[in-house]
Every structure is written in structure tokens, then in C-alpha cells.
Design a protein around this motif. Sequence first.
Motif, PDB file in Angstrom:
ATOM      1  N   PRO A   1     -50.201   0.439  25.201  1.00  0.00           N
ATOM      2  CA  PRO A   1     -50.438  -0.749  26.020  1.00  0.00           C
ATOM      3  C   PRO A   1     -51.765  -1.436  25.673  1.00  0.00           C
ATOM      4  N   ALA A   2     -51.791  -2.756  25.898  1.00  0.00           N
ATOM      5  CA  ALA A   2     -53.040  -3.518  25.788  1.00  0.00           C
ATOM      6  C   ALA A   2     -53.587  -3.689  27.198  1.00  0.00           C
ATOM      7  N   LEU A   3     -54.854  -3.387  27.384  1.00  0.00           N
ATOM      8  CA  LEU A   3     -55.451  -3.310  28.717  1.00  0.00           C
ATOM      9  C   LEU A   3     -56.636  -4.257  28.852  1.00  0.00           C
ATOM     10  N   PRO A   4     -57.030  -4.582  30.111  1.00  0.00           N
ATOM     11  CA  PRO A   4     -58.233  -5.401  30.304  1.00  0.00           C
ATOM     12  C   PRO A   4     -59.413  -4.752  29.596  1.00  0.00           C
ATOM     13  N   GLY A   5     -60.216  -5.588  28.921  1.00  0.00           N
ATOM     14  CA  GLY A   5     -61.361  -5.074  28.166  1.00  0.00           C
ATOM     15  C   GLY A   5     -61.060  -4.910  26.690  1.00  0.00           C
ATOM     16  N   ASP A   6     -59.779  -4.944  26.331  1.00  0.00           N
ATOM     17  CA  ASP A   6     -59.424  -4.770  24.917  1.00  0.00           C
ATOM     18  C   ASP A   6     -59.715  -6.034  24.121  1.00  0.00           C
TER      19      ASP A   6
END
Lengths: 85, 139
Positions: free
Chosen positions: B95-100
Motif C-alpha cells: 500500500p501507499a500511505l500518507p507520508g510516502d
Amino acid sequence: MSDLKLRVKEMIIERLKLEGMTPDQIDDDAPLFGEGLGLDSIDALELVLGIEQVFGVKIEDEAAGLKAFRSVQSLTDFIAEPTKA
Amino acid sequence: MLPELTGIPAHLPHRYPFLLVDRVIEREPGVRAVAEKLVTNGEPYLQGHFEGRPLVPGVLLLEMLAQAGGFLEAESLHGAAIFLAGVQDARFKAPALPGDRLRLEVQAEGAFAGLMKIRGTVSCEGRELCTASLLVKRL
């Protein structure tokens, strides 16, 4: 069936994921697009890429593609002698 | 090459909240482009995807690749009609997450009759998150 024509048919089946189809079910002279195999413009791009990858032959533009994609026979002729077609 | 920051809205027709490319760091029209998207908690779609567990929808990773693919075109797409015509072999690996900080890498595989095939990879800190082939049609 000539060896090259068989390879062309195998490439078409593999590249376009025509599952369950065998080379002898593809008519040499039937049109690839519209009637006949009923391919569309997305299939055309896949074939252009497949021909380049498998046979090392480039289809430079739409005019060359229109001629080559008339039938399996014309495509085989094009691959055998790209400059003549 | 300096990061291309101001040229993005001039090149792509997409706008907030659907402009999903923050900067272009490499660009070789017709061959390859690399862009970046920074994911923040402020992304509108993260409010509901999912509540308490924000992660970027996979289809938006594909959209990011498609928008990055716009930079394979030499000329501005502003006002031009360009459509997604196909997605093949899409894989979502993590998954791509906040902060990435997402790296969007696209390569042109070939084009015929206005249709272009693109191979794309979304990665973060060297880890592949998503790979896919896209077909885009320019009218």
C-alpha cells in the motif's frame, strides 16, 4: 502451412490471448480487423509490438500497418520482405 | 536537470483534486519519464479510504502512472483529448500511505495509430508498490 505463417499465427494467438484458438482455425486470407478475427485498434498496437519483438520487423506507420494487417497472408509476406510489401 | 515544478499545470489538463503529479524529475519525450507524488493526510480520498486506516486506492496509483505518462508526450496536453484506453497486468504489491514520496516511472513500449503503450512502476524508497501496463489514446 509455411513455417513462418505458422509462427505468425502462434504470435497472434499468444500476444492477443486468443485462448482456445489454434493456428489452423485462423484463415490465411480472412481480414484480421473488423470481420474475420474481429480485432480492434488496441490489438493492432499489440501486434505491432509483437512483430517487432518476435520477428525484429518494424511497422513504421499506419499506412504500412493497414497493408500488413489485411490478413495473415499479407502479414507473413510483410515480415518475410518488409521492404517489398 | 532541475525539477520541473511550474510546468506541470501547463502540460497536463488535470486540476485539484485530481492532479496527481507533484513534480517531474526526468523527462525524455517518447522514451521515459520520472515524476513524484507526495502523499499527505490531506488527500480528500483518504478521508474514507479508509476511516482510521488511510491508504491510497490502487486505481489512483494507476491514474498517477497515466498522468506521469502524459510527460512522454513532447507537446503540452493542455486542452488535448487524451484517454486511458486499457490497463494490463496491474499488480499492487504494497500500500501507499500518507507520508510516502511516490516515484512514478514510466517507459514508452511503443505506439501505433495514436495509441501508446506504457510500462509503469510506482515505488517508494526503492520498494515497488505497483506495476502495470497502460494504453493511452490521443485523439
